[in-house]
Design a protein around this motif. Structure first.
Motif, PDB file in Angstrom:
ATOM      1  N   PHE A  35       0.831  -1.200   0.000  1.00 45.86           N
ATOM      2  CA  PHE A  35       0.000   0.000   0.000  1.00 45.86           C
ATOM      3  C   PHE A  35       0.870   1.256   0.000  1.00 45.86           C
ATOM      4  O   PHE A  35       0.613   2.200  -0.736  1.00 45.86           O
ATOM      5  CB  PHE A  35      -0.964   0.007   1.185  1.00 45.86           C
ATOM      6  CG  PHE A  35      -2.000  -1.077   1.092  1.00 45.86           C
ATOM      7  CD1 PHE A  35      -3.087  -0.955   0.241  1.00 45.86           C
ATOM      8  CD2 PHE A  35      -1.884  -2.233   1.843  1.00 45.86           C
ATOM      9  CE1 PHE A  35      -4.045  -1.954   0.136  1.00 45.86           C
ATOM     10  CE2 PHE A  35      -2.831  -3.242   1.756  1.00 45.86           C
ATOM     11  CZ  PHE A  35      -3.911  -3.100   0.901  1.00 45.86           C
ATOM     12  N   GLY A  38       2.258   2.046  -3.291  1.00 52.01           N
ATOM     13  CA  GLY A  38       1.277   2.318  -4.334  1.00 52.01           C
ATOM     14  C   GLY A  38       1.054   1.167  -5.297  1.00 52.01           C
ATOM     15  O   GLY A  38       0.367   1.319  -6.309  1.00 52.01           O
ATOM     16  N   SER A  41      -4.022  -1.034  -4.953  1.00 48.52           N
ATOM     17  CA  SER A  41      -5.156  -0.138  -4.728  1.00 48.52           C
ATOM     18  C   SER A  41      -6.205  -0.899  -3.926  1.00 48.52           C
ATOM     19  O   SER A  41      -6.097  -2.115  -3.737  1.00 48.52           O
ATOM     20  CB  SER A  41      -5.753   0.277  -6.069  1.00 48.52           C
ATOM     21  OG  SER A  41      -6.293  -0.871  -6.728  1.00 48.52           O
ATOM     22  N   SER A  42      -7.236  -0.203  -3.492  1.00 46.42           N
ATOM     23  CA  SER A  42      -8.289  -0.892  -2.746  1.00 46.42           C
ATOM     24  C   SER A  42      -8.991  -1.918  -3.635  1.00 46.42           C
ATOM     25  O   SER A  42      -9.400  -2.975  -3.165  1.00 46.42           O
ATOM     26  CB  SER A  42      -9.285   0.104  -2.159  1.00 46.42           C
ATOM     27  OG  SER A  42      -9.812   0.926  -3.168  1.00 46.42           O
ATOM     28  N   ARG A  67      -6.730  -4.346   6.576  1.00 47.52           N
ATOM     29  CA  ARG A  67      -5.710  -3.964   5.588  1.00 47.52           C
ATOM     30  C   ARG A  67      -4.329  -4.533   5.948  1.00 47.52           C
ATOM     31  O   ARG A  67      -3.566  -4.910   5.070  1.00 47.52           O
ATOM     32  CB  ARG A  67      -5.664  -2.441   5.505  1.00 47.52           C
ATOM     33  CG  ARG A  67      -4.763  -1.918   4.452  1.00 47.52           C
ATOM     34  CD  ARG A  67      -4.799  -0.405   4.424  1.00 47.52           C
ATOM     35  NE  ARG A  67      -4.468   0.019   3.086  1.00 47.52           N
ATOM     36  CZ  ARG A  67      -4.693   1.198   2.612  1.00 47.52           C
ATOM     37  NH1 ARG A  67      -5.276   2.111   3.360  1.00 47.52           N
ATOM     38  NH2 ARG A  67      -4.339   1.515   1.398  1.00 47.52           N
TER      39      ARG A  67
END
Length: 92
Positions: A35, A38, A41-42, A67
């Motif tokens: 995360f 990058g 993503s969700s 998460r």
């Protein structure tokens, strides 16, 4: 895809690494924060949930959907290993 009855933590990590690497098109060290960099993503995180459930015949529910459990390949490997250890066996 059939799931192996017994699978080592190393093999779990290899399979997760192969999936993540294939999707992000770059090598990802097991401890790398997906995360923070990058890379995830969700939406991809939801794909990871589905992929892990299908690939390793586990259910990821409730508190396991945090998460932190998907932050790195190491974290996902630990999650799958724990869930596979606590899943009722077919012989039970």
């Amino acid at each position: 895809m059939s799931v192996e009855t017994t699978i080592t933590t190393e093999r779990i990590e290899q399979r997760i690494t192969a999936f993540v690497t294939g999707r992000v098109k770059t090598e990802v060290p097991p401890e790398q924060d997906l995360f923070a960099t990058g890379l995830v993503s969700s939406m991809f995180a939801m794909e990871l949930v589905v992929q892990l459930e299908q690939d390793f015949a586990v259910q990821i529910l409730g508190n396991d959907l945090k998460r932190d459990n998907f932050r790195s390949i190491e974290a996902m490997t630990a999650l799958v290993s724990r869930l596979r250890d606590t899943e009722p066996s077919a012989d039970a």
